[in-house]
Design a protein around this motif. Structure first.
Motif, mmCIF file in Angstrom:
data_model
loop_
_atom_site.group_PDB
_atom_site.id
_atom_site.type_symbol
_atom_site.label_atom_id
_atom_site.label_comp_id
_atom_site.label_asym_id
_atom_site.label_seq_id
_atom_site.Cartn_x
_atom_site.Cartn_y
_atom_site.Cartn_z
ATOM 1 N N LYS A 279 -3.251 -60.876 108.472
ATOM 2 C CA LYS A 279 -2.594 -59.588 108.207
ATOM 3 C C LYS A 279 -2.704 -58.663 109.411
ATOM 4 C CE LYS A 279 -1.927 -55.959 104.807
ATOM 5 N NZ LYS A 279 -2.468 -55.202 103.665
ATOM 6 N N SER A 280 -3.807 -58.795 110.140
ATOM 7 C CA SER A 280 -4.003 -57.926 111.311
ATOM 8 C C SER A 280 -2.969 -58.198 112.406
ATOM 9 C CB SER A 280 -5.413 -58.114 111.875
ATOM 10 O OG SER A 280 -5.547 -59.378 112.526
ATOM 11 N N LEU A 281 -2.304 -59.346 112.362
ATOM 12 C CA LEU A 281 -1.332 -59.708 113.394
ATOM 13 C C LEU A 281 0.046 -59.092 113.157
ATOM 14 C CD1 LEU A 281 -2.162 -63.529 113.725
ATOM 15 C CD2 LEU A 281 -2.997 -61.650 115.153
ATOM 16 N N ILE A 282 0.262 -58.545 111.960
ATOM 17 C CA ILE A 282 1.580 -57.997 111.623
ATOM 18 C C ILE A 282 1.735 -56.607 112.227
ATOM 19 C CG2 ILE A 282 3.092 -57.292 109.728
ATOM 20 C CD1 ILE A 282 1.731 -59.430 107.999
ATOM 21 N N ASP A 283 2.829 -56.403 112.926
ATOM 22 C CA ASP A 283 3.088 -55.137 113.616
ATOM 23 C C ASP A 283 3.179 -53.977 112.625
ATOM 24 O OD1 ASP A 283 3.973 -54.111 116.455
ATOM 25 O OD2 ASP A 283 5.332 -53.145 115.008
#
Length: 599
Positions: A279-283
């Motif tokens: 989830k941390s990778l989603i802009d």
């Protein structure tokens, strides 16, 4: 290495990394209930082998949290480990988050592997520890350097579940999901749950023991599906069919590369399943619709083909269980039988059935006091020899191409005490009361759970678990979102409306530590009943087929309607199962399914 030695090594690594508290859940990258061996880090670090548990380690203490199914087992397995047992849901017992909040110092560091901790839990940590200005360090799997002989990720080949079993083509399932996404204005749906991916694509595998799924993720857009999986697991035929269905194959570890490309997208995902890392990778330009994917309800509500096949799976499975009970009752006291040999015999009888794939979970075959541990598992070092007295509890199930089964029978091996018969009859009455429920549409499992608990509560007893859970179709034996549970302790199953086509287990019990355990379990199919000015009424159809041991029943404790239900059920068992029996088994089954009445 001992548990103490492993904890010491972990603390050395924590010190090196500046971590004050380390959190180890029971989880993989998909938040699966059961895990492939590679992901069993909590088991490796604690020595506790149950399927549910959370380990928290500080520089001076360690605690393990588990639910009522495992209290007795965990207490035994943690003895001498320096790990304290925290019994979830019990009065005065802190949650693991409360424990961490109390123990971690101001401006301390909480560490965990962000790939196996879901985003919701990570966010809860952030909020609860904000006042202490705690930092989360989520990029370290500290178990990896300690676990020097860690198993490899599984690499078994996959197979496609034919339409004659699944009922619907993968292409049509995908279109249904895309239509639901359009209604929600979602550009992308991220599927993390192994069961969601498996059901949507009619894809099955062998990456988790007794759960026919493959380690995989998927993303779905309005015109495309990306499947993230080890391509070596897919045959040329599967790849060809997926290509025709516009399903692209990507590497198992490539989901992150896909997520970082999303800009200004509306993304449907569940923070309860997607990892904190992913989830941390989603802009931040993306809009998140945080809820279960529609697939969760699609697979919970079985289609007509799935229902028809599942009913047939229960006939075959019931035949195997009936043959097992016959073998057991005719051989106890004549040959030596122990929990392990009984387990092997039951597996052998299931394996003889057509279209058998594997067991649906590790069978619980527990004699006498061992049955008080709800999820007891006999081992080569720890097993009981059966005697021709008392009870043997057998909780087991099978995976067939036609469906997944789960059944428990408690079997009288010989002489029983009056109390044992009272307890058995009470559990039987509890199971029947829920089976007979007639209820208005809109009821949840939480609304109905008390029907089963009533007779047990009348004895001032309780069972510290839910009364039942949903079951997948050639998938996990435990499936949400529905179930029977009066409280939200544990899984939380029970807060969803019971819909026509949902299958759910009915398995009340009585467990007296160090004395006995009794459980009787049937599966129930939710169906529509009458509709009138009061609304749509619903009821259950029992689809499990195997005799309930009348040697342990006291008819005088039962109501007339309960006796009528049991007699009708046994008549159906004989009708459906007897064609699969030998002449001797059939004669015996006729007696075992005889009508009973009050003296």
């Amino acid at each position: 290495m001992t548990v103490k030695e492993n904890l010491s090594k972990l603390r050395d690594l924590m010190k090196q990394e500046g971590i004050d508290v380390y959190y180890i859940p029971t989880a993989d990258y998909h938040q699966s209930e059961y895990l492939s061996d590679y992901f069993k880090t909590r088991k490796f670090m604690s020595g506790f082998t149950g399927s549910a548990g959370t380990l928290v380690v500080t520089m001076k203490e360690a605690g393990l949290w588990t639910d009522g199914r495992y209290f007795v087992q965990a207490a035994k397995q943690l003895k001498g480990s320096t790990i304290d047992l925290y019994k979830m849901g019990q009065e005065g017992v802190p949650t693991f988050i409360e424990f961490i909040e109390k123990k971690i110092p101001n401006q301390g560091v909480l560490g965990f592997d962000g790939r196996v901790v879901n985003a919701k839990t990570a966010n809860n940590f952030q909020q609860c520890l904000e006042s202490k200005k705690v930092t989360l360090k989520t990029d370290k799997d500290l178990v990896e350097p300690i676990w020097t002989d860690r198993p490899a990720l599984p690499s078994e080949a996959c197979f496609l579940l034919a339409e004659k079993y699944a009922g619907v083509k993968a292409e049509d399932k995908i279109k249904r999901l895309q239509a639901a996404m359009k209604e929600k204005n979602a550009d992308v749906c991220v599927l993390v749950s192994l069961e969601d991916v498996a059901w949507l694509l009619n894809l099955r595998g062998f990456d988790i023991e007794d759960t026919p799924v493959a380690l995989a993720f998927a993303t779905v857009t309005k015109n495309k599906v990306n499947l993230f999986i080890d391509k070596k697991k897919l045959t040329a035929d599967i790849c060809k069919k997926f290509s025709a269905a516009k399903i692209s194959i990507r590497g198992y570890n490539d989901l992150g590369d896909e997520l970082v490309t999303y800009k200004d997208k509306t993304i449907l995902l569940s923070s309860s399943t997607i990892s904190a890392y992913h989830k941390s990778l989603i802009d931040k330009s993306c809009t998140i619709i945080d809820e279960d994917s529609p697939v969760v309800m699609y697979r919970a509500i079985k289609n007509k083909t799935e229902i028809k096949n599942t009913k047939f799976a229960h006939v075959k499975d019931g035949a195997a269980v009936t043959k097992f009970i016959y073998w057991l009752k005719n051989n106890i006291g004549k040959i030596e039988i122990d929990e392990l040999s009984a387990t092997a015999k039951l597996h052998e009888l299931r394996q003889a059935q057509d279209n058998f794939i594997e067991d649906s979970f590790g069978a619980i075959v527990a004699y006498g006091p061992n049955a008080a541990m709800m999820h007891y598992s006999a081992t080569e070092k720890n097993f009981a020899v059966l005697k021709n007295e008392g009870f043997l509890l057998v909780d087991s199930g099978g995976q067939y191409y036609e469906g997944t089964t789960d059944i428990t029978r408690t079997i009288a091996l010989g002489k029983l005490t009056q109390d044992e018969k009272v307890y058995f009859t009470t559990v039987l009455r509890s199971m029947i009361r829920l089976s007979k429920a007639n209820f208005l549409y809109g009821c949840t499992g939480a609304s109905l759970d008390i029907l089963a608990r009533g007779p047990v509560w009348d004895l001032d007893l309780d069972y510290q678990c839910g009364t039942g859970h949903g079951i997948g179709f050639v998938l996990g034996v435990h499936e949400g979102p529905h179930g029977f549970r009066w409280s939200n302790t544990g899984t939380g199953y029970g807060v969803v409306k019971l819909e026509e086509g949902m299958i759910v287990t009915d398995e009340p019990g009585i467990y007296l530590p160090n004395k006995l355990g009794i459980r009787i379990e049937n599966e129930l199919l939710t169906q529509k009943g009458k509709k009138n000015t009061y609304g749509q009424f619903m009821h259950f159809d029992t689809i499990t087929l195997a005799p309930i041991d009348l040697d342990a029943v006291l008819p005088e404790l039962m109501n007339d309607d309960e006796i009528e239900f049991l007699n009708a059920y046994h008549a159906e068992v004989y009708k459906q199962v007897s064609p699969y029996c030998t002449p001797k088994e059939k004669t015996w089954l006729k007696i075992q399914t005889r009508k009973i009445k009050k003296a």
